[in-house]
Design a protein around this motif. Structure first.
Motif, short mmCIF file in Angstrom:
data_model
loop_
_atom_site.label_atom_id
_atom_site.label_comp_id
_atom_site.label_asym_id
_atom_site.label_seq_id
_atom_site.Cartn_x
_atom_site.Cartn_y
_atom_site.Cartn_z
N ASP A 2 51.41 43.35 45.34
CA ASP A 2 50.27 44.08 45.86
C ASP A 2 50.72 44.83 47.11
OD1 ASP A 2 47.72 45.08 46.08
OD2 ASP A 2 46.78 43.21 46.68
N GLY A 9 46.84 37.38 41.83
CA GLY A 9 46.28 38.66 41.40
C GLY A 9 45.05 38.42 40.55
N LYS A 10 44.54 39.44 39.93
CA LYS A 10 43.32 39.34 39.12
C LYS A 10 43.45 38.25 38.07
CE LYS A 10 40.38 42.06 36.00
NZ LYS A 10 40.03 40.92 35.21
N ARG A 21 47.13 50.19 43.99
CA ARG A 21 47.06 48.73 43.80
C ARG A 21 47.19 48.32 42.33
NH1 ARG A 21 43.30 46.46 47.78
NH2 ARG A 21 45.21 45.93 48.87
N ASP A 48 47.94 36.64 49.22
CA ASP A 48 49.39 36.49 49.35
C ASP A 48 49.70 35.38 50.33
OD1 ASP A 48 52.07 37.16 48.93
OD2 ASP A 48 52.08 38.66 50.51
N GLN A 51 50.21 45.89 41.12
CA GLN A 51 49.86 44.56 40.60
C GLN A 51 50.45 44.33 39.21
OE1 GLN A 51 45.59 44.15 40.97
NE2 GLN A 51 45.74 43.67 43.14
N LYS A 102 55.75 36.30 37.05
CA LYS A 102 54.30 36.29 36.92
C LYS A 102 53.92 35.18 35.94
CE LYS A 102 51.90 40.15 36.23
NZ LYS A 102 51.55 41.53 35.82
N THR A 112 43.13 40.18 46.06
CA THR A 112 44.38 39.46 45.88
C THR A 112 44.58 38.55 47.08
OG1 THR A 112 45.70 41.16 47.01
CG2 THR A 112 45.45 41.39 44.61
#
Length: 197
Positions: A140, A64-65, A131, A36, A135, A20, A34
């Motif tokens: 996700d 992601g966020k 979720r 992908d 995450q 990450k 999200t």
């Protein structure tokens, strides 16, 4: 190099092939969405994802966020790949480039007028309970389908959860148990490969 690492933090995920990357600001324009990218052919809407796939050995990019999850080929060493990933992400954010050049697709857990009560509950549980948990690990889960006759839910694991050795455990012990607990009609949950959709 030190400035980049201070600006963009990295965190391990349960998948040893994924990391990450946290740029210190929101990544997705709407925090509940999200995105992908499982192949470079899907990156036409995101210049950053396209550049990350340009790094040799990168096989998946996930937004992601407030993070970007990057997955490499299993046989590559993060010590070789990580500096290139940091450079691309730093360059993108330092130039204030847009994350997307096209409109994002509709959210999979949006409750539609024709959804049954069961489907609406499944979507709500995925969105509010499952979720956020998934995450945290750089991935996700995408809702695909619920068969009302068999009680069978189909999901797709995304980001670092796709291909992760522990995702089968997460799916059965976490996601399936939670959905069965809250929605009596759910009998089983299965992860479906993207290509099988």
């Amino acid at each position: 190099m030190m400035l980049r690492q201070l600006f963009i933090q990295t965190r391990p995920t349960p998948n040893p092939s994924s990391l990450k990357f946290l740029p210190g600001k929101d990544v997705m324009p709407a925090g509940d969405q999200t995105m992908d990218f499982s192949s470079i052919r899907f990156t036409h809407i995101s210049p950053l994802a396209r550049r990350l796939f340009g790094i040799e050995g990168i096989v998946r990019v996930f937004y992601g966020k407030d993070f970007i999850s990057v997955t490499k080929k299993d046989d590559l060493d993060w010590n070789i790949v990580k500096p290139e990933v940091l450079e691309v992400i730093t360059d993108h954010y330092s130039k204030s480039l847009p994350l997307f050049t096209e409109e994002l697709p509709a959210e999979d857990t949006q409750i539609n007028d024709d959804d049954s009560e069961c489907v609406a509950m499944i979507k709500e549980i995925i969105e509010t309970r499952i979720r956020p948990f998934v995450q945290e690990d750089g991935g996700d889960v995408k809702y695909l389908n619920f068969n009302e006759e068999t009680g069978h839910v189909q999901l797709q694991m995304k980001g670092s959860c796709a291909g992760c050795p522990s995702s089968a455990v997460t799916l059965k012990n976490g996601i399936e148990n939670m959905l069965k607990h809250y929605v009596a009609e759910v009998e089983s949950v299965e992860a479906v490969d993207e290509l099988a959709e």
